[in-house]
Write a protein that holds these residues in place. Structure first.
Motif, PDB file in Angstrom:
ATOM      1  N   LEU A  36       0.801  -1.224   0.000  1.00 46.04           N
ATOM      2  CA  LEU A  36       0.000   0.000   0.000  1.00 46.04           C
ATOM      3  C   LEU A  36       0.835   1.276   0.000  1.00 46.04           C
ATOM      4  N   PHE A  37       2.039   1.209   0.573  1.00 48.21           N
ATOM      5  CA  PHE A  37       2.815   2.421   0.808  1.00 48.21           C
ATOM      6  C   PHE A  37       4.172   2.386   0.137  1.00 48.21           C
ATOM      7  N   VAL A  38       4.621   3.557  -0.254  1.00 51.18           N
ATOM      8  CA  VAL A  38       5.960   3.749  -0.800  1.00 51.18           C
ATOM      9  C   VAL A  38       6.595   4.878  -0.002  1.00 51.18           C
ATOM     10  N   TYR A  39       7.815   4.681   0.454  1.00 52.86           N
ATOM     11  CA  TYR A  39       8.512   5.721   1.205  1.00 52.86           C
ATOM     12  C   TYR A  39       8.979   6.812   0.267  1.00 52.86           C
ATOM     13  N   LYS A  40       8.618   8.039   0.596  1.00 49.68           N
ATOM     14  CA  LYS A  40       9.042   9.199  -0.194  1.00 49.68           C
ATOM     15  C   LYS A  40       9.640  10.201   0.794  1.00 49.68           C
ATOM     16  N   PRO A  41      10.953  10.371   0.790  1.00 47.40           N
ATOM     17  CA  PRO A  41      11.577  11.301   1.739  1.00 47.40           C
ATOM     18  C   PRO A  41      11.055  12.725   1.549  1.00 47.40           C
ATOM     19  N   ASN A  42      10.976  13.456   2.652  1.00 48.72           N
ATOM     20  CA  ASN A  42      10.605  14.862   2.585  1.00 48.72           C
ATOM     21  C   ASN A  42      11.700  15.640   1.873  1.00 48.72           C
ATOM     22  N   THR A  43      11.289  16.624   1.106  1.00 47.47           N
ATOM     23  CA  THR A  43      12.258  17.528   0.503  1.00 47.47           C
ATOM     24  C   THR A  43      12.392  18.738   1.417  1.00 47.47           C
ATOM     25  N   LYS A  44      13.358  19.565   1.162  1.00 47.63           N
ATOM     26  CA  LYS A  44      13.557  20.758   1.978  1.00 47.63           C
ATOM     27  C   LYS A  44      12.312  21.634   1.950  1.00 47.63           C
ATOM     28  N   ASP A  45      11.658  21.736   0.794  1.00 48.07           N
ATOM     29  CA  ASP A  45      10.446  22.529   0.650  1.00 48.07           C
ATOM     30  C   ASP A  45       9.319  21.972   1.518  1.00 48.07           C
ATOM     31  N   ASP A  46       9.213  20.646   1.649  1.00 47.21           N
ATOM     32  CA  ASP A  46       8.191  20.031   2.481  1.00 47.21           C
ATOM     33  C   ASP A  46       8.373  20.408   3.935  1.00 47.21           C
ATOM     34  N   ASP A  47       9.612  20.472   4.411  1.00 51.45           N
ATOM     35  CA  ASP A  47       9.884  20.787   5.801  1.00 51.45           C
ATOM     36  C   ASP A  47       9.476  22.216   6.147  1.00 51.45           C
ATOM     37  N   GLU A  48       9.574  23.124   5.222  1.00 52.30           N
ATOM     38  CA  GLU A  48       9.265  24.525   5.479  1.00 52.30           C
ATOM     39  C   GLU A  48       7.762  24.775   5.600  1.00 52.30           C
ATOM     40  N   GLU A  49       6.934  23.868   5.080  1.00 52.84           N
ATOM     41  CA  GLU A  49       5.484  24.045   5.124  1.00 52.84           C
ATOM     42  C   GLU A  49       4.909  23.780   6.508  1.00 52.84           C
TER      43      GLU A  49
END
Length: 50
Positions: A36-49
């Motif tokens: 069901l799931f796939v690991y997708k690391p956070n990007t730098k832009d994701d952390d700022e949100e």
């Protein structure tokens, strides 16, 4: 899995899914959690949100 991807892409506020929901999806679809799931690391832009 296309179903989950569509659900989370259409609801940007979702940040978690209950274990019971995962269990029910696995049982209904006759799959394992890893299907069901796939690991997708956070990007730098994701952390700022946050």
């Amino acid at each position: 899995m296309i179903i989950l991807k569509a659900v989370f892409e259409n609801n940007e506020e979702s940040s978690r899914i209950d274990f019971n929901t995962i269990d029910q999806l696995c049982e209904f679809l006759d799959v394992q959690v890893g299907d069901l799931f796939v690991y997708k690391p956070n990007t730098k832009d994701d952390d700022e949100e946050c």
